[in-house]
Design a protein around this motif. Structure first.
Motif, PDB file in Angstrom:
ATOM      1  N   LYS A   7       0.873  -1.171   0.000  1.00 53.60           N
ATOM      2  CA  LYS A   7       0.000   0.000   0.000  1.00 53.60           C
ATOM      3  C   LYS A   7       0.912   1.224   0.000  1.00 53.60           C
ATOM      4  N   GLY A   8       0.986   1.898  -1.131  1.00 50.57           N
ATOM      5  CA  GLY A   8       1.907   3.016  -1.257  1.00 50.57           C
ATOM      6  C   GLY A   8       1.400   4.282  -0.589  1.00 50.57           C
ATOM      7  N   LEU A   9       2.327   5.020   0.012  1.00 50.94           N
ATOM      8  CA  LEU A   9       1.980   6.283   0.673  1.00 50.94           C
ATOM      9  C   LEU A   9       2.573   7.485  -0.050  1.00 50.94           C
ATOM     10  N   THR A  10       3.201   7.249  -1.181  1.00 47.63           N
ATOM     11  CA  THR A  10       3.768   8.354  -1.950  1.00 47.63           C
ATOM     12  C   THR A  10       2.832   8.720  -3.093  1.00 47.63           C
ATOM     13  N   GLY A  11       2.950   9.945  -3.552  1.00 47.73           N
ATOM     14  CA  GLY A  11       2.157  10.381  -4.695  1.00 47.73           C
ATOM     15  C   GLY A  11       0.702  10.637  -4.381  1.00 47.73           C
TER      16      GLY A  11
ATOM     17  N   ARG B  27      -2.709  12.553  -2.919  1.00 51.25           N
ATOM     18  CA  ARG B  27      -3.187  13.938  -2.946  1.00 51.25           C
ATOM     19  C   ARG B  27      -2.879  14.629  -1.624  1.00 51.25           C
ATOM     20  N   ARG B  28      -2.940  13.858  -0.537  1.00 53.92           N
ATOM     21  CA  ARG B  28      -2.625  14.394   0.787  1.00 53.92           C
ATOM     22  C   ARG B  28      -1.277  13.849   1.225  1.00 53.92           C
ATOM     23  N   ASP B  29      -0.368  14.722   1.541  1.00 55.37           N
ATOM     24  CA  ASP B  29       1.014  14.355   1.837  1.00 55.37           C
ATOM     25  C   ASP B  29       1.136  13.812   3.260  1.00 55.37           C
ATOM     26  N   PRO B  30       1.657  12.572   3.427  1.00 54.60           N
ATOM     27  CA  PRO B  30       1.836  12.027   4.777  1.00 54.60           C
ATOM     28  C   PRO B  30       2.957  12.706   5.552  1.00 54.60           C
ATOM     29  N   GLY B  31       3.866  13.374   4.855  1.00 57.71           N
ATOM     30  CA  GLY B  31       4.998  14.009   5.512  1.00 57.71           C
ATOM     31  C   GLY B  31       6.280  13.247   5.277  1.00 57.71           C
ATOM     32  N   PRO B  32       7.427  13.944   5.360  1.00 59.95           N
ATOM     33  CA  PRO B  32       8.723  13.330   5.006  1.00 59.95           C
ATOM     34  C   PRO B  32       9.107  12.161   5.890  1.00 59.95           C
ATOM     35  N   GLU B  33       8.732  12.197   7.175  1.00 61.82           N
ATOM     36  CA  GLU B  33       9.125  11.108   8.075  1.00 61.82           C
ATOM     37  C   GLU B  33       8.476   9.793   7.647  1.00 61.82           C
ATOM     38  N   ILE B  34       7.187   9.837   7.339  1.00 63.81           N
ATOM     39  CA  ILE B  34       6.471   8.631   6.938  1.00 63.81           C
ATOM     40  C   ILE B  34       6.939   8.164   5.565  1.00 63.81           C
ATOM     41  N   ILE B  35       7.093   9.100   4.648  1.00 60.43           N
ATOM     42  CA  ILE B  35       7.505   8.729   3.285  1.00 60.43           C
ATOM     43  C   ILE B  35       8.911   8.124   3.284  1.00 60.43           C
TER      44      ILE B  35
END
Length: 914
Positions: free
Chosen positions: A303-307, A309-317
């Motif tokens: 389950k990708g968290l990049t790309g 519409r809502r940014d998870p933030g740099p720590e999560i990415i």
């Protein structure tokens, strides 16, 4: 006082303490350890050891290699240690696996376990008291074998379908239910006349053997056959599992033998399948890895968290991209947290290598939904990973793109257990079609078959072109890193799958040990002699030309990789892939031995790997391992098994010995053992059946030529005697040598009836000679050099030297000795090495000069000149290629062997040329 070895001190009664008490061994050991007291060792009982690729690898899971020793030097009970220049010791296990006639060790096998900091250079030295930092633990009962490396624990079943029940690390199961799969299809292509039916077969274990149980290395061999739900059986298998102390890896050697009906049994897939528990990891913490070309990596989460519409933030990415555990979901930004259920989870992934130059990666959410194209490339190194920061498994198929079609499937990664299948034959490809390539064209008699041989060089005979009994061995690897590996670590693992790290004894040490006949020199880069340099330059050019030809002409594929083509077609600008016996080479004229000698001469890693691939191929695919032709090999043909000439000269152990002794490979050991009684097969499949009437009334006798046949079978007996001290093989060797020497014309008698038990030939009553230009060029020269060195039978040596001296001699010289003249003396340049051998043994300068003139064909400038190449471009060639006039594989192998042996046997310099 003279320094003594520790072993000598243990055994010398006059070295005592006060009051005449012998110093206890355990006290002496403590003193030596704690006070670093050293003793002089025999400098000959050591060997410099090098990495094949000239540098220490970044991922190393253990390896095994062979080291030779001079005769009379090493006792069978002597053990060794592997030391760096900085005196760092690596854990090793050593054992003798070949012996000289006096019982001393000829070859020592060395198993090396992983080490945190691998040195660039190593020395193998004697060690009287091996101490291991890590050691294997093996537990065996009636149902299973459990092996603990110190990092992973593997439970192997002795029956049923699961080869391994589970693989665990630190008590956590990383993989389970490992088993073999085969997909069978009833038709090779879609047709309105037939419904396509695919049947699933699962490997069933019949025999399990703990083949080696050592402190550093253990090997388990499993044998069985694949079986369907309706109990139909197909394709026997042999699988070896390799374990090293302290290793995270399990090496798998997978061998299958085709026993189907090629008209009905079409293989759709061959694979190894297992489950990977996902340990309830969050979907966005589950990771997929595939290796591309070089260091390229496909790395995604289920389950990708990049790309988004809502940014998870740099720590999560960054955590997800690097494969680390992401923060708790409660810490996600609210909009991302609310949206998690609506981000697709992709449970299925496939890496498919469709050809040597194309792979693709696809993924989908689940069966019943569309596949998405996720990536493409040229040549994947064939490694993957599925898991999470809580655990997972890496896996790889060696020679992935070279042995296409290959495939790696990851399924159900979004469930409790992901399923991985390592496909050695990819289901996404066309089914395997092993049918003969023509209908016989009316060649139903020996006369017609001979006419066919005359026009397309194909020795056809109905029923002889079937693939029954051909085999294929593949290497796989499982890696249990404990968590999702960093990208750099995964790239290192993928590189180790593609090119497993290999250790090799110093080439000069191998040469000086006197093994393999000693008929080569180690290349000296400081040599300034222009003539020797011309010879070595052309040797290098020939190898490089074939290395490029493999790539230019796509000599790749599951059944083809490792072989060369035989002859080139300059009209079409292709190798003669479709012209009978001019197509696949199948070891013709000792191509295998040329490559191994070239490696021993040059030390090139690419030469080793090319020779290794050829040894794997020619020993498996070109030989019938079961069925009416077993264990004979097939002569060169459009199909590797297509020729009706089933011969010892193809299955010969002479082609396998080099790889076996350099690596101690058990699978090649099996292949060599299968050849010990191979001569008996010639009773039912006589090589000369189409040309002469062969008396088959007595099954205790077979007709053998002294060259291609006896030279092949004696290599099996020699190797059996060296490895197993088999007295029966030794007696067969002696009886053969003595009875050849007793023939009226010695080796020139050429052929005889041999007793299958004793190995002795009947003594001919005729003084006729039978000479073939092929007699000496399938390994006989190299094997006889070893026999003469090992077994003292002067009359045999004299008979061989007579053959060596007279083969290329003038008609007058032949007639003076033999009373007749041979008219079948081709390959004069290749036979120059026989003349050179005779010159060396007889210290005859005139013969040495004659050998040189034969080698250069009386024209050094033409013979030693690097051939000119021509570039062929579009309109005249499908792809741009480079071709060289007059180069054939027969020429390359025989010129290469002659060149290396000429360099060794005579003084090649300006004076010799004059």
């Amino acid at each position: 006082m003279e320094l003594l070895s520790l072993k000598t001190m243990y055994q010398t009664p006059h070295i005592t303490m006060k009051k005449n008490k012998l110093l206890p061994v355990w006290i002496l050991s403590i003193i030596l350890t704690n006070f670093n007291i050293g003793f002089a060792e025999n400098p000959n009982k050591r060997a410099n050891i090098n990495w094949l690729d000239q540098s220490a690898p970044s991922h190393f899971s253990g390896t095994t290699f062979g080291v030779p020793w001079e005769r009379g030097l090493i006792e069978p009970d002597l053990t060794f240690k592997l030391m760096s220049d900085e005196h760092t010791s690596l854990d090793v296990q050593t054992w003798p696996f070949a012996f000289w006639p006096d019982g001393s060790v000829k070859w020592t096998a060395v198993a090396v376990s992983p080490h945190d900091h691998l040195p660039e250079s190593l020395k193998l030295i004697e060690d009287l008291n091996p101490i291991y930092k890590n050691s294997l633990k093996v537990i065996e009962d009636k149902k299973s074998i459990t092996i603990k490396t110190g990092i992973v624990e593997v439970t192997i079943n002795k029956s049923g379908s699961n080869i391994f029940e589970s693989i665990s690390r630190e008590g956590v199961i990383s993989a389970k239910n490992g088993h073999l799969v085969v997909l069978h299809q009833n038709t090779p292509e879609l047709s309105p006349e037939f419904a396509v039916v695919t049947t699933h077969f699962t490997g069933q274990i019949k025999d399990v053997l703990l083949e080696q149980d050592g402190p550093i290395r253990s090997v388990v061999k499993l044998s069985g056959i694949h079986q369907s739900d309706n109990n139909t059986q197909l394709m026997p298998f042999s699988v070896r599992l390799y374990f090293y102390a302290g290793s995270e890896n399990i090496r798998i050697m997978h061998s299958i033998t085709y026993d189907g009906d090629e008209e009905k049994d079409f293989i759709r897939g061959i694979g190894v399948r297992f489950d990977v528990p996902m340990h309830n990891a969050q979907m966005h913490d589950r990771h997929i890895r595939f290796s591309g070309e070089n260091d390229g990596i496909f790395a995604e989460a289920v389950k990708g968290l990049t790309g988004l519409r809502r940014d998870p933030g740099p720590e999560i990415i960054s955590a997800q991209l690097e494969g680390r555990m992401t923060p708790a979901v409660e810490e996600f930004p609210e909009r991302v947290r609310r949206g998690l259920p609506y981000i697709p989870t992709f449970g299925d992934y496939t890496l498919f290598q469709s050809s040597a130059n194309a792979f693709r990666i696809r993924k989908r959410t689940a069966p019943g939904h569309a596949w998405l194209n996720a990536g493409n490339g040229s040549r994947s190194s064939g490694a993957g990973f599925v898991g999470s920061p809580l655990g997972g498994v890496g896996f790889g198929i060696r020679n992935f793109w070279q042995s296409y079609p290959a495939q790696i499937d990851i399924r159900k990664a979004n469930t409790d257990n992901a399923q991985v299948t390592l496909w050695l034959w990819a289901p996404e490809s066309d089914p395997m079609d092993l049918r003969f390539y023509h209908d016989g064209m009316g060649m139903d008699t020996y006369e017609k078959q001979w006419e066919g041989l005359e026009i397309i060089y194909e020795d056809y005979e109905p029923g002889f072109g079937r693939p029954i009994g051909v085999a294929r061995t593949s290497e796989l690897d499982l890696w249990v890193p404990g968590k999702t590996p960093p990208r750099e670590k995964f790239a290192s693992y993928a590189a180790s799958v593609a090119k497993p790290p290999i250790l090799i004894a110093d080439l000069q040490h191998i040469h000086d040990a006197g093994v393999f006949g000693g008929l080569w020199t180690v290349k000296d880069s400081s040599d300034t002699d222009p003539i020797r340099n011309q010879v070595t330059d052309k040797l290098d050019w020939l190898f490089d030309y074939y290395k490029k030809s493999v790539d230019m002409h796509n000599w790749y594929g599951f059944w083809d990789y490792g072989d060369f083509m035989h002859t080139y077609d300059y009209d079409r600008h292709v190798w003669r892939y479709d012209v009978g016996g001019y197509a696949w080479d199948n070891s013709e004229l000792a191509t295998d031995i040329w490559l191994w000698y070239y490696f021993l001469h040059s030390g090139r890693a690419d030469a080793f790997r090319m020779a290794e691939a050829m040894t794997r191929h020619t020993g498996e695919v070109d030989v019938h391992h079961i069925g009416s032709f077993a264990p004979l090999g097939s002569r060169h043909n459009v199909l590797h098994w297509g020729c009706s000439a089933k011969q010892l000269r193809i299955s010969t152990v002479a082609n396998r010995r080099y790889y076996y002794y350099l690596t101690a490979d058990e699978r090649v050991g099996d292949l060599m053992d299968a050849q010990i009684e191979a001569h008996r097969s010639l009773h039912d499949v006589p090589p000369l059946r189409k040309r002469v009437d062969v008396d088959l009334s007595d099954p205790s006798k077979v007709l053998l030529s002294f060259g291609t046949d006896w030279g092949s079978i004696v290599s099996a007996w020699l190797t059996d005697w060296e490895r197993n001290k088999n007295k029966a093989s030794y007696n067969r060797i002696r009886n053969g040598m003595k009875s050849i020497a007793a023939q009226p014309q010695g080796f020139f008698t050429g052929v005889g009836m041999m007793d299958v038990e004793s190995g002795a030939f009947e003594i001919s009553e005729s003084d006729q000679i039978v000479v073939s230009h092929l007699n000496a060029v399938f390994g006989l020269v190299e094997i006889v050099a070893e026999l003469i060195d090992l077994i003292d039978i002067p009359e045999f040596e004299e008979a061989w030297l007579q053959y060596c001296k007279l083969y290329n001699a003038s008609d007058e010289e032949q007639y003076a000795v033999l009373g007749t003249v041979s008219r079948n003396r081709g390959l004069r340049q290749g036979h120059s090495r026989l003349t050179a051998y005779a010159s060396m043994k007889k210290s005859d300068k005139e013969l040495a000069l004659r050998a040189w003139e034969e080698f250069i064909l009386n024209d050094a400038e033409r013979s030693l000149k690097i051939p000119k190449t021509v570039e062929i471009k579009s309109l005249y060639s499908l792809n741009p290629i480079i071709e060289a006039p007059d180069i054939s594989t027969n020429y390359a192998a025989q010129w290469g062997l002659a060149a290396m042996q000429i360099l060794r046997l005579i003084d090649v310099n300006k004076n010799a040329v004059k």
